[in-house]
Design an enzyme around this catalytic site. Structure first.
Site, short mmCIF file in Angstrom:
data_model
loop_
_atom_site.label_atom_id
_atom_site.label_comp_id
_atom_site.label_asym_id
_atom_site.label_seq_id
_atom_site.Cartn_x
_atom_site.Cartn_y
_atom_site.Cartn_z
CB SER A 155 36.58 43.97 31.95
OG SER A 155 37.35 45.16 31.93
CE1 TYR A 170 39.60 41.96 36.11
CE2 TYR A 170 40.01 43.30 34.18
CZ TYR A 170 39.20 42.94 35.23
OH TYR A 170 37.98 43.57 35.39
P1 NAI Z 1 34.62 44.88 44.21
O1 NAI Z 1 35.96 44.46 44.71
O2 NAI Z 1 34.03 46.12 44.76
O3 NAI Z 1 33.57 43.69 44.37
C1 NAI Z 1 33.92 42.38 44.03
C2 NAI Z 1 33.32 41.41 45.03
O4 NAI Z 1 33.66 40.08 44.63
C3 NAI Z 1 33.87 41.61 46.45
O5 NAI Z 1 32.82 41.71 47.38
C4 NAI Z 1 34.71 40.36 46.70
O6 NAI Z 1 34.70 39.92 48.06
C5 NAI Z 1 34.01 39.35 45.78
N1 NAI Z 1 34.88 38.23 45.45
C6 NAI Z 1 36.18 38.27 45.05
N2 NAI Z 1 36.65 37.02 44.90
C7 NAI Z 1 35.64 36.17 45.22
C8 NAI Z 1 35.50 34.77 45.26
N3 NAI Z 1 36.53 33.96 44.98
N4 NAI Z 1 34.31 34.25 45.63
C9 NAI Z 1 33.28 35.04 45.94
N5 NAI Z 1 33.33 36.38 45.92
C10 NAI Z 1 34.50 36.93 45.57
O7 NAI Z 1 34.80 45.01 42.64
P2 NAI Z 1 33.79 45.36 41.44
O8 NAI Z 1 34.44 46.43 40.68
O9 NAI Z 1 32.41 45.53 41.91
O10 NAI Z 1 33.93 44.01 40.59
C11 NAI Z 1 32.84 43.26 40.12
C12 NAI Z 1 33.15 42.75 38.74
O11 NAI Z 1 33.28 43.85 37.85
C13 NAI Z 1 34.47 41.98 38.62
O12 NAI Z 1 34.25 40.83 37.83
C14 NAI Z 1 35.38 42.95 37.90
O13 NAI Z 1 36.37 42.30 37.14
C15 NAI Z 1 34.39 43.67 37.02
N6 NAI Z 1 34.83 44.97 36.52
C16 NAI Z 1 35.09 46.01 37.36
C17 NAI Z 1 35.51 47.22 36.86
C18 NAI Z 1 35.83 48.39 37.75
O14 NAI Z 1 36.40 49.39 37.26
N7 NAI Z 1 35.47 48.36 39.02
C19 NAI Z 1 35.67 47.42 35.41
C20 NAI Z 1 35.35 46.27 34.61
C21 NAI Z 1 34.95 45.09 35.15
#
Ligand code: NAI
Length: 272
Positions: A155, A170
């Site tokens: 991130s 985080y």
């Molecule tokens: P999201 O919440 O839409 O998707 C994340 C997915 O990870 C979900 O499907 C969830 O069920 C899964 N997940 C969570 N914990 C888990 C576990 N213990 N085991 C297996 N699956 C698990 O969120 P997003 O935004 O797509 O996040 C993806 C990555 O992007 C994360 O690492 C987040 O930190 C990073 N990120 C997101 C940003 C944003 O603004 N959305 C900005 C910077 C980084």
């Protein structure tokens, strides 16, 4: 790119991930989902690891609709046994791993440090940082022979931005991922495994479902207000599909000389 409107056969030869086996964690939603769909659309066999069965099933349906191949494995990335079993079931089905997108993550608890519980700290670090380590650890043995590409979602928080008040756990997990990726890039270069990190800014996903703000947050808030918005390039958050394009590039041989680096994808948000 509009995934549903494009025919898989139009694009499957345009970039070279065809017939590669890709492991994507957090594939049921947001960035992971968009990356899984794009990689599948370009001919990769996609292995979807997530806790969320319903959403992942819908990703599987979409992959099927454009003639792709996928395997969903219900996995908690913070659990070593479940990650190991998931990778084994991928090997049983496809026999190899070429691309790893270690992406699953949560925002976790936002709180002043003095009020943050040890359990909440552990939950964020275990999911984001240990989950990345486990995903990489258990895939390496299956990538050593043919090489491949590992992409880790960090991130702008923890690298270029530190104004996300209450996000100490985080940001620490995200900073740790960058150090881990660089260590891994150097260690795995001998096997022709490349390792890179992507650092998104705000992206429109479901991440807020995994965000718990505590009332104590109010006492540490720092008023930062950009009157014309905090995303100068597009005046709004990025879309998961834009991040997926970067993942596809890093997964393909088009990035063959790129390893051990972080790439920011934030519409210059983090430079404000
Ligand atoms: P999201 O919440 O839409 O998707 C994340 C997915 O990870 C979900 O499907 C969830 O069920 C899964 N997940 C969570 N914990 C888990 C576990 N213990 N085991 C297996 N699956 C698990 O969120 P997003 O935004 O797509 O996040 C993806 C990555 O992007 C994360 O690492 C987040 O930190 C990073 N990120 C997101 C940003 C944003 O603004 N959305 C900005 C910077 C980084």
């Amino acid at each position: 790119m509009n995934i549903s409107a494009t025919n898989a056969s139009d694009v499957s030869n345009s970039r070279r991930v065809k017939d590669k086996v890709a492991v994507i964690t957090g594939a049921g939603s947001g960035i992971g989902r968009a990356a899984a769909l794009l990689l599948a659309q370009h001919g990769a066999k996609v292995c979807l690891l997530d806790l969320n069965n319903n959403r992942s099933e819908s990703v599987e349906q979409q992959v099927k609709q454009f003639g792709g191949e996928s395997l969903f494995v219900d996995t908690d990335v913070s659990d070593p046994e479940r990650v190991q079993q998931a990778i084994q079931s991928i090997i049983n089905r496809f026999g190899r791993v070429d691309i790893v997108f270690a992406n699953a993550g949560i925002n976790g608890t936002l709180s002043p440090i003095e009020d943050l519980t040890a359990e909440a700290w552990d939950h964020t670090l275990t999911t984001n940082l240990k989950g990345t380590f486990l995903t990489v650890k258990y895939t390496i043995p299956h990538m050593k022979q043919n090489g491949g590409s590992i992409i880790i979602t960090s991130s702008i928080n923890g690298s270029r931005k530190f104004s996300g008040v209450g996000m100490s756990a985080y940001s620490t997990s995200k900073a740790g991922q960058i150090a881990f990726a660089k260590m891994a890039a150097l260690e795995l270069a001998r096997y022709k495994i490349r390792v890179n990190v992507i650092c998104p800014g705000a992206i429109q996903t479901n991440i807020n479902e995994n965000t718990q703000s505590t009332p104590q947050l109010e006492k540490i808030k720092i008023p930062v207000n950009y009157p014309e918005g905090s995303q100068p390039l597009e005046h709004g958050p990025g879309q998961p599909e834009q991040v997926a394009d970067l993942v596809l590039f890093l997964a393909s041989p088009e990035s063959s000389h790129i390893s051990g680096t972080e790439i920011f994808i934030d519409g210059v948000e983090s430079l404000l």
